[in-house]
Design a protein around this motif. Sequence first.
Motif, PDB file in Angstrom:
ATOM      1  N   LEU A   1       0.849  -1.193   0.000  1.00  0.00           N
ATOM      2  CA  LEU A   1       0.000   0.000   0.000  1.00  0.00           C
ATOM      3  C   LEU A   1       0.883   1.240   0.000  1.00  0.00           C
ATOM      4  CD1 LEU A   1      -2.757   1.431   0.365  1.00  0.00           C
ATOM      5  CD2 LEU A   1      -2.434   1.131   2.846  1.00  0.00           C
TER       6      LEU A   1
ATOM      7  N   PRO B   1      -3.736   6.311  -8.206  1.00  0.00           N
ATOM      8  CA  PRO B   1      -4.765   5.338  -7.771  1.00  0.00           C
ATOM      9  C   PRO B   1      -5.151   4.356  -8.873  1.00  0.00           C
ATOM     10  CG  PRO B   1      -5.287   7.508  -6.924  1.00  0.00           C
ATOM     11  CD  PRO B   1      -4.108   7.686  -7.839  1.00  0.00           C
TER      12      PRO B   1
ATOM     13  N   THR C   1      -3.633   0.809  -9.156  1.00  0.00           N
ATOM     14  CA  THR C   1      -4.035  -0.247  -8.225  1.00  0.00           C
ATOM     15  C   THR C   1      -4.465  -1.493  -8.988  1.00  0.00           C
ATOM     16  OG1 THR C   1      -4.701   1.306  -6.502  1.00  0.00           O
ATOM     17  CG2 THR C   1      -5.701  -0.892  -6.456  1.00  0.00           C
TER      18      THR C   1
ATOM     19  N   GLN D   1      -0.147  -7.760  -4.849  1.00  0.00           N
ATOM     20  CA  GLN D   1      -1.121  -6.665  -4.836  1.00  0.00           C
ATOM     21  C   GLN D   1      -0.414  -5.323  -4.676  1.00  0.00           C
ATOM     22  OE1 GLN D   1      -4.709  -6.718  -5.031  1.00  0.00           O
ATOM     23  NE2 GLN D   1      -4.395  -4.491  -5.219  1.00  0.00           N
TER      24      GLN D   1
ATOM     25  N   THR E   1      -1.621  -1.381  -4.124  1.00  0.00           N
ATOM     26  CA  THR E   1      -2.753  -0.497  -3.838  1.00  0.00           C
ATOM     27  C   THR E   1      -2.234   0.919  -3.647  1.00  0.00           C
ATOM     28  OG1 THR E   1      -3.952  -2.296  -2.751  1.00  0.00           O
ATOM     29  CG2 THR E   1      -4.721  -0.052  -2.349  1.00  0.00           C
ATOM     30  N   VAL E   2      -2.773   1.844  -4.429  1.00  0.00           N
ATOM     31  CA  VAL E   2      -2.361   3.243  -4.354  1.00  0.00           C
ATOM     32  C   VAL E   2      -3.539   4.057  -3.834  1.00  0.00           C
ATOM     33  CG1 VAL E   2      -1.384   5.205  -5.586  1.00  0.00           C
ATOM     34  CG2 VAL E   2      -0.842   2.869  -6.320  1.00  0.00           C
ATOM     35  N   SER E   3      -3.353   4.684  -2.698  1.00  0.00           N
ATOM     36  CA  SER E   3      -4.432   5.478  -2.096  1.00  0.00           C
ATOM     37  C   SER E   3      -4.326   6.932  -2.539  1.00  0.00           C
ATOM     38  CB  SER E   3      -4.367   5.385  -0.575  1.00  0.00           C
ATOM     39  OG  SER E   3      -3.153   5.932  -0.103  1.00  0.00           O
TER      40      SER E   3
END
Length: 124
Positions: free
Chosen positions: A11, A88, A91, A119, A121-123
Motif C-alpha cells: 500500500l 490510484p 491499483t 497486490q 494499492t495506491v491510495s
Amino acid sequence: QVQLVESGGGLVQAGGSLRLSCAASGRTFSSYAMGWFRQAPGKERELVAAINWSGSNTDYADSVKGRFTISRGNARNTVYLQMNSLKPEDTAVYYCAARRTYSSGTKADEYDYWGQGTQVTVSS
C-alpha cells in the motif's frame, strides 16, 4: 520449467514509489523474455512493461511511460519493475511472466509461465 515469485507489492500513497521483484528459477532464465502485467477488479489483464532476453529492448504501456522502468539482472535470475509517481489507477494485482523466446510480447497469451501475483494499492 520456470517458477516465478513476485515480491514488493503493498500500500502506497499517490505520488509514491514501489519496486517489484520477480525471482525466477531455472537455468534458462537469461534466454527468456519477461513481462509485467496487471489486472484490476473487473478488468482484463494488461501489459505494463516487457523486456527482451538481453535487456536491450523494452516496451511500456502508454499509461506508465515515463513513470515505470523494467530491468533485469540475469546473473540473479531476477526482473524488476520500478514504479514511480504512482496513481490510484495503478491499483491492481501485478503479475510477472516469462516467454520462451528472446523477444518480448505484448499480449498475455504470448507468455508461457506466470507468477502468483502481488497486490499494489495506491491510495488517493
